[in-house]
Each structure stands twice: as structure tokens, then as C-alpha cells.
Design an enzyme around this catalytic site. Structure first.
Site, PDB file in Angstrom:
ATOM      1  N   SER A   8       0.876  -1.175   0.000  1.00  0.00           N
ATOM      2  CA  SER A   8       0.000   0.000   0.000  1.00  0.00           C
ATOM      3  C   SER A   8       0.911   1.223   0.000  1.00  0.00           C
ATOM      4  O   SER A   8       2.081   1.132   0.385  1.00  0.00           O
ATOM      5  CB  SER A   8      -0.945  -0.010   1.200  1.00  0.00           C
ATOM      6  OG  SER A   8      -0.225  -0.177   2.402  1.00  0.00           O
ATOM      7  N   GLU A  10       1.259   5.543   0.716  1.00  0.00           N
ATOM      8  CA  GLU A  10       0.680   6.711   1.414  1.00  0.00           C
ATOM      9  C   GLU A  10       1.104   8.011   0.726  1.00  0.00           C
ATOM     10  O   GLU A  10       2.270   8.202   0.407  1.00  0.00           O
ATOM     11  CB  GLU A  10       1.187   6.691   2.865  1.00  0.00           C
ATOM     12  CG  GLU A  10       0.681   7.852   3.692  1.00  0.00           C
ATOM     13  CD  GLU A  10       1.027   7.686   5.165  1.00  0.00           C
ATOM     14  OE1 GLU A  10       0.846   6.582   5.709  1.00  0.00           O
ATOM     15  OE2 GLU A  10       1.491   8.679   5.751  1.00  0.00           O
ATOM     16  N   ALA A  44      -4.041  19.004  10.176  1.00  0.00           N
ATOM     17  CA  ALA A  44      -4.882  19.609  11.213  1.00  0.00           C
ATOM     18  C   ALA A  44      -5.584  20.875  10.715  1.00  0.00           C
ATOM     19  O   ALA A  44      -6.635  21.238  11.197  1.00  0.00           O
ATOM     20  CB  ALA A  44      -4.039  19.930  12.436  1.00  0.00           C
ATOM     21  N   ASP A 101      -1.076  15.200  15.069  1.00  0.00           N
ATOM     22  CA  ASP A 101      -0.196  16.172  15.727  1.00  0.00           C
ATOM     23  C   ASP A 101      -0.685  17.552  15.367  1.00  0.00           C
ATOM     24  O   ASP A 101      -1.057  17.807  14.224  1.00  0.00           O
ATOM     25  CB  ASP A 101       1.248  16.001  15.243  1.00  0.00           C
ATOM     26  CG  ASP A 101       1.909  14.779  15.859  1.00  0.00           C
ATOM     27  OD1 ASP A 101       1.684  14.550  17.062  1.00  0.00           O
ATOM     28  OD2 ASP A 101       2.631  14.070  15.146  1.00  0.00           O
ATOM     29  N   TYR A 137       4.034   1.811  16.881  1.00  0.00           N
ATOM     30  CA  TYR A 137       5.376   2.394  16.982  1.00  0.00           C
ATOM     31  C   TYR A 137       6.385   1.373  17.506  1.00  0.00           C
ATOM     32  O   TYR A 137       6.581   1.244  18.721  1.00  0.00           O
ATOM     33  CB  TYR A 137       5.338   3.628  17.922  1.00  0.00           C
ATOM     34  CG  TYR A 137       4.380   4.678  17.429  1.00  0.00           C
ATOM     35  CD1 TYR A 137       4.812   5.700  16.594  1.00  0.00           C
ATOM     36  CD2 TYR A 137       3.019   4.609  17.741  1.00  0.00           C
ATOM     37  CE1 TYR A 137       3.920   6.637  16.088  1.00  0.00           C
ATOM     38  CE2 TYR A 137       2.122   5.535  17.240  1.00  0.00           C
ATOM     39  CZ  TYR A 137       2.585   6.551  16.414  1.00  0.00           C
ATOM     40  OH  TYR A 137       1.701   7.476  15.908  1.00  0.00           O
ATOM     41  N   HIS A 141       6.277   5.572  20.696  1.00  0.00           N
ATOM     42  CA  HIS A 141       5.869   6.941  20.359  1.00  0.00           C
ATOM     43  C   HIS A 141       6.738   7.925  21.145  1.00  0.00           C
ATOM     44  O   HIS A 141       7.078   7.667  22.307  1.00  0.00           O
ATOM     45  CB  HIS A 141       4.370   7.111  20.711  1.00  0.00           C
ATOM     46  CG  HIS A 141       3.826   8.425  20.267  1.00  0.00           C
ATOM     47  ND1 HIS A 141       3.734   9.513  21.105  1.00  0.00           N
ATOM     48  CD2 HIS A 141       3.381   8.843  19.058  1.00  0.00           C
ATOM     49  CE1 HIS A 141       3.224  10.540  20.430  1.00  0.00           C
ATOM     50  NE2 HIS A 141       3.000  10.159  19.196  1.00  0.00           N
ATOM     51  N   PHE A 208      12.196  14.128   9.577  1.00  0.00           N
ATOM     52  CA  PHE A 208      11.088  13.202   9.830  1.00  0.00           C
ATOM     53  C   PHE A 208      11.397  12.352  11.071  1.00  0.00           C
ATOM     54  O   PHE A 208      10.554  12.148  11.931  1.00  0.00           O
ATOM     55  CB  PHE A 208      10.879  12.241   8.657  1.00  0.00           C
ATOM     56  CG  PHE A 208      10.295  12.856   7.415  1.00  0.00           C
ATOM     57  CD1 PHE A 208       9.548  14.027   7.466  1.00  0.00           C
ATOM     58  CD2 PHE A 208      10.473  12.251   6.178  1.00  0.00           C
ATOM     59  CE1 PHE A 208       9.009  14.589   6.314  1.00  0.00           C
ATOM     60  CE2 PHE A 208       9.935  12.793   5.024  1.00  0.00           C
ATOM     61  CZ  PHE A 208       9.213  13.961   5.092  1.00  0.00           C
ATOM     62  N   HIS A 258       3.708  -1.107   3.763  1.00  0.00           N
ATOM     63  CA  HIS A 258       3.068   0.188   3.495  1.00  0.00           C
ATOM     64  C   HIS A 258       4.188   1.214   3.259  1.00  0.00           C
ATOM     65  O   HIS A 258       5.023   1.432   4.141  1.00  0.00           O
ATOM     66  CB  HIS A 258       2.233   0.591   4.725  1.00  0.00           C
ATOM     67  CG  HIS A 258       1.529   1.900   4.592  1.00  0.00           C
ATOM     68  ND1 HIS A 258       0.328   2.039   3.913  1.00  0.00           N
ATOM     69  CD2 HIS A 258       1.833   3.142   5.069  1.00  0.00           C
ATOM     70  CE1 HIS A 258      -0.074   3.303   3.985  1.00  0.00           C
ATOM     71  NE2 HIS A 258       0.822   3.996   4.670  1.00  0.00           N
TER      72      HIS A 258
HETATM   73  P1  FAD Z   1      -2.306   7.770  20.187  1.00  0.00           P
HETATM   74  O1  FAD Z   1      -2.488   6.330  19.828  1.00  0.00           O
HETATM   75  O2  FAD Z   1      -3.439   8.487  20.770  1.00  0.00           O
HETATM   76  O3  FAD Z   1      -0.998   7.903  21.017  1.00  0.00           O
HETATM   77  C1  FAD Z   1      -0.368   9.177  21.214  1.00  0.00           C
HETATM   78  C2  FAD Z   1       0.416   9.152  22.547  1.00  0.00           C
HETATM   79  O4  FAD Z   1      -0.507   9.133  23.637  1.00  0.00           O
HETATM   80  C3  FAD Z   1       1.306   7.913  22.733  1.00  0.00           C
HETATM   81  O5  FAD Z   1       2.457   8.311  23.428  1.00  0.00           O
HETATM   82  C4  FAD Z   1       0.450   7.001  23.593  1.00  0.00           C
HETATM   83  O6  FAD Z   1       1.236   6.102  24.400  1.00  0.00           O
HETATM   84  C5  FAD Z   1      -0.300   8.002  24.467  1.00  0.00           C
HETATM   85  N1  FAD Z   1      -1.639   7.529  24.860  1.00  0.00           N
HETATM   86  C6  FAD Z   1      -2.543   6.913  24.086  1.00  0.00           C
HETATM   87  N2  FAD Z   1      -3.681   6.647  24.787  1.00  0.00           N
HETATM   88  C7  FAD Z   1      -3.471   7.116  26.047  1.00  0.00           C
HETATM   89  C8  FAD Z   1      -4.260   7.153  27.236  1.00  0.00           C
HETATM   90  N3  FAD Z   1      -5.490   6.654  27.263  1.00  0.00           N
HETATM   91  N4  FAD Z   1      -3.698   7.740  28.340  1.00  0.00           N
HETATM   92  C9  FAD Z   1      -2.428   8.250  28.321  1.00  0.00           C
HETATM   93  N5  FAD Z   1      -1.643   8.245  27.209  1.00  0.00           N
HETATM   94  C10 FAD Z   1      -2.167   7.686  26.098  1.00  0.00           C
HETATM   95  N6  FAD Z   1      -0.424  12.492  11.718  1.00  0.00           N
HETATM   96  C11 FAD Z   1      -1.266  13.380  11.119  1.00  0.00           C
HETATM   97  O7  FAD Z   1      -1.420  14.499  11.623  1.00  0.00           O
HETATM   98  N7  FAD Z   1      -1.949  13.058   9.981  1.00  0.00           N
HETATM   99  C12 FAD Z   1      -1.824  11.840   9.381  1.00  0.00           C
HETATM  100  O8  FAD Z   1      -2.439  11.572   8.349  1.00  0.00           O
HETATM  101  C13 FAD Z   1      -0.937  10.878   9.980  1.00  0.00           C
HETATM  102  N8  FAD Z   1      -0.804   9.633   9.455  1.00  0.00           N
HETATM  103  C14 FAD Z   1      -0.023   8.703  10.116  1.00  0.00           C
HETATM  104  C15 FAD Z   1       0.031   7.399   9.609  1.00  0.00           C
HETATM  105  C16 FAD Z   1       0.798   6.426  10.250  1.00  0.00           C
HETATM  106  C17 FAD Z   1       0.834   5.028   9.695  1.00  0.00           C
HETATM  107  C18 FAD Z   1       1.531   6.767  11.424  1.00  0.00           C
HETATM  108  C19 FAD Z   1       2.389   5.727  12.112  1.00  0.00           C
HETATM  109  C20 FAD Z   1       1.478   8.065  11.932  1.00  0.00           C
HETATM  110  C21 FAD Z   1       0.691   9.041  11.298  1.00  0.00           C
HETATM  111  N9  FAD Z   1       0.566  10.337  11.795  1.00  0.00           N
HETATM  112  C22 FAD Z   1      -0.253  11.253  11.175  1.00  0.00           C
HETATM  113  C23 FAD Z   1       1.324  10.748  12.976  1.00  0.00           C
HETATM  114  C24 FAD Z   1       0.502  10.569  14.264  1.00  0.00           C
HETATM  115  O9  FAD Z   1      -0.642  11.381  14.227  1.00  0.00           O
HETATM  116  C25 FAD Z   1       1.407  10.973  15.419  1.00  0.00           C
HETATM  117  O10 FAD Z   1       2.411  10.008  15.608  1.00  0.00           O
HETATM  118  C26 FAD Z   1       0.694  11.317  16.721  1.00  0.00           C
HETATM  119  O11 FAD Z   1       1.661  11.933  17.591  1.00  0.00           O
HETATM  120  C27 FAD Z   1       0.128  10.128  17.469  1.00  0.00           C
HETATM  121  O12 FAD Z   1      -0.956   9.602  16.840  1.00  0.00           O
HETATM  122  P2  FAD Z   1      -1.594   8.192  17.315  1.00  0.00           P
HETATM  123  O13 FAD Z   1      -2.794   7.994  16.523  1.00  0.00           O
HETATM  124  O14 FAD Z   1      -0.549   7.151  17.331  1.00  0.00           O
HETATM  125  O15 FAD Z   1      -1.951   8.599  18.836  1.00  0.00           O
END
Ligand code: FAD
Length: 278
Positions: A8, A10, A44, A101, A137, A141, A208, A258
Site C-alpha cells: 500500500s 501513502e 490539522a 499532531d 510504533y 511513540h 522526519f 506500506h
Molecule cells: P495515540 O495512539 O493516541 O498515542 C499518542 C500518545 O498518547 C502515545 O504516546 C500514547 O502512548 C499516548 N496515549 C494513548 N492513549 C493514552 C491514554 N489513554 N492515556 C495516556 N496516554 C495515552 N499524523 C497526522 O497528523 N496526519 C496523518 O495523516 C498521519 N498519518 C499517520 C500514519 C501512520 C501510519 C503513522 C504511524 C502516523 C501518522 N501520523 C499522522 C502521525 C501521528 O498522528 C502521530 O504520531 C501522533 O503523535 C500520534 O498519533 P496516534 O494515533 O498514534 O496517537
């Protein structure tokens, strides 16, 4: 011939007419590899958000499987609901669901603190309609309180209803293998697809990597620095390094790969041709 696996790709949403044309050329070139899907990142800001929708619809119109990313950190529930409705109307059935982010200088104004909350919301609103991917990750993360807590938080997203995950990029296959072992121990049993970052140039890669907490091993960084401004040689070396990483992952039986394309097809095509000619 290496084992046949699926790919896939991106993309990020383009914001100029040239960028739109370039993306169309890129996904047409990559179509020779019969990708499982093309995904489009989510920004965002309002402009990039609309850009995701527009890019996804353009890809879909050309007959490809288009997968939008959605992020919660700067979205309200009403905005996400509207997006979900639009995607359903366009028969889009797969999402990459993230926390996201916030761009520097902006303030998070969303109603979702973590990706797991957004996954729950999508499930609550649309039941099993969407296949949901989340982020994983292998090198943890950057904000993770500890490795163990990060795995627990990853599990929350899976328990909330994610079907599979795509990893942040990594250059050290052992990090992925260890992460997979930890997921197994934590009863996380969804497919976790390695995210692969081709090497285009050292400055961009270093930026990055520092933003997302991925490690560039010292040997790799030093070798890349040696190439200086000689981009063709740096890229050829990068193609070899990433092809070897992919071969190692394929030999381990990963479900698919991916690729982070940066909206370019050339280097990825060389990598996949290497994989398919082995
Ligand atoms: P989460 O899963 O919410 O985790 C973020 C942090 O919070 C982690 O440190 C986790 O341990 C912590 N956490 C999670 N749940 C809890 C809880 N309940 N209590 C306390 N801590 C918690 N970013 C963009 O802006 N746009 C995109 O399109 C985009 N695409 C991406 C695609 C892929 C495949 C990847 C790997 C990353 C992508 N990102 C994108 C980056 C991503 O948004 C960032 O890495 C962001 O900082 C974390 O997103 P997440 O969904 O992993 O967050």
C-alpha cells in the site's frame, strides 16, 4: 523470486495544480504493483483536511481503493461525523484513524484526546462499516511514558475496534520483531503492517525521524552523510538498504508493506522491482 506480498502507498494531499498532476502521475505509476490501497494523510488545518477528501475522491474516481486518514486532535465530533457520512456516501470503507499532531503555532481544539477515543467514536457512529487501521510504533511513540505503557495504549486502540495497524517507519528490523513479540504477549492479535520510508535525502529524513522518534542508526547516518550533495549515489545506496530491510521483513512473513511515498514513485518502484526480481 521473493514471496509475493501486497503493498500500500501513502500520499499527502497536494495543494497546487502541479502537485495534483504529480500525485495523479505517481499513483498511476505505482498502480503496476496492484496496491491493496492508496492512503492520504490528514492535516490539522482546514485546508489540508479538505485536501484529503479531494485527493481521496480523485483516486477513487480513477478506480483505485482510496483510504483517508482522519485525526482527532484538531477535530470536533460533528466534523468527524460529517466526514464519516461523506466517506460512506462515496462508498469508502477503510480509514487510518489517528490522534494526529497539532502543527506548531496552532492550538488543539478537537474533542478527542487519544486515537482510541476516535476509534470508539467511529465504531459507535458507523458500527462495522469501516475497516479501521491505527498507528503502531516499534520504537515507541516519542511522548510514551514507557515502552510498556505505550504497548498498553496501543492495545486500547485495538480493543476500541481497530482491525489492523501500520507502523511508524524504522530501519532496524529487530525493533519491529521485538515489538511484535510484545504485542503477542499483550494479546494484541491484529495484523501490524510495517511502514517503510524510502531514503530521498538526508536532511528530510533526519527531520522526519526527529519529529516521530524513529532512529536512524549511526552507521546509516554516517554513510548517508558521506554522499554529501551526490543525490543519485545516496538514493542508490538508500534503495539497497531499504530493499534489504524489506527482504528481511518479507522473509519473516509480514502481511504486507506500506510505503511512505512523499508523492514520488521512482525510488519505491526501484525497491519493489528489487524485491520482485530476487
Ligand atoms: P495515540 O495512539 O493516541 O498515542 C499518542 C500518545 O498518547 C502515545 O504516546 C500514547 O502512548 C499516548 N496515549 C494513548 N492513549 C493514552 C491514554 N489513554 N492515556 C495516556 N496516554 C495515552 N499524523 C497526522 O497528523 N496526519 C496523518 O495523516 C498521519 N498519518 C499517520 C500514519 C501512520 C501510519 C503513522 C504511524 C502516523 C501518522 N501520523 C499522522 C502521525 C501521528 O498522528 C502521530 O504520531 C501522533 O503523535 C500520534 O498519533 P496516534 O494515533 O498514534 O496517537
Amino acid at each position: 523470486m521473493a514471496k509475493k506480498i501486497s503493498y500500500s502507498f501513502e500520499f499527502f494531499p497536494p495543494n497546487t495544480p502541479e502537485g495534483i498532476k504529480n500525485l495523479a502521475d505517481t499513483h498511476r505509476q505505482l498502480s503496476v504493483f496492484s496496491p491493496a490501497f492508496y492512503s492520504v494523510t490528514f492535516g490539522a488545518g482546514g485546508h489540508t483536511r479538505d485536501g484529503t477528501l479531494e485527493a481521496v475522491l480523485r483516486i477513487k474516481e480513477e478506480g483505485f481503493n482510496a483510504v483517508p486518514h482522519i485525526s482527532g486532535i484538531s477535530s470536533t465530533k460533528a466534523e468527524i461525523k460529517t466526514l464519516l457520512d461523506i466517506y460512506q456516501q462515496h462508498d469508502i470503507k477503510h480509514l487510518v484513524t489517528l490522534r494526529g499532531d497539532v502543527p506548531v503555532g496552532q492550538i488543539a481544539r478537537g474533542e478527542f484526546k487519544y486515537a482510541s477515543e476516535l476509534v470508539s467514536f467511529v465504531r459507535q457512529e458507523t458500527k462495522d462499516y469501516f475497516h479501521i487501521d491505527v498507528a503502531a510504533y516499534p520504537e515507541y511513540h516519542p511522548e510514551a511514558a514507557s515502552a510498556q505503557i505505550d504497548i498498553k495504549n496501543f492495545k486500547k486502540k485495538v480493543d476500541a475496534g481497530a482491525n489492523s495497524a501500520i507502523t511508524q517507519f524504522f530501519f532496524n528490523a529487530d525493533a519491529y520483531f521485538r515489538f511484535m513479540d510484545e504485542c503477542l504477549l499483550a494479546d494484541i492479535d491484529v495484523p501490524i503492517i510495517p511502514g517503510i520510508m524510502p531514503i530521498y535525502n538526508i536532511k528530510q529524513l533526519a527531520r522526519f525521524a526527529s519529529n516521530c522518534g524513529a532512529e536512524i542508526p549511526r552507521w546509516l547516518r554516517m554513510k548517508l552523510e558521506d554522499y554529501g550533495d551526490d543525490l543519485p549515489s545516496l538514493r542508490s545506496f538508500g534503495v539497497d538498504v531499504i530493499s534489504e530491510l524489506c527482504e528481511t521483513l518479507i522473509a519473516w512473513d509480514v502481511p504486507s508493506l506500506h510505503f511512505y511515498t512523499i508523492n514520488q514513485a521512482g525510488i519505491i518502484s526501484r525497491i519493489i522491482k528489487n524485491l520482485e526480481s530476487d
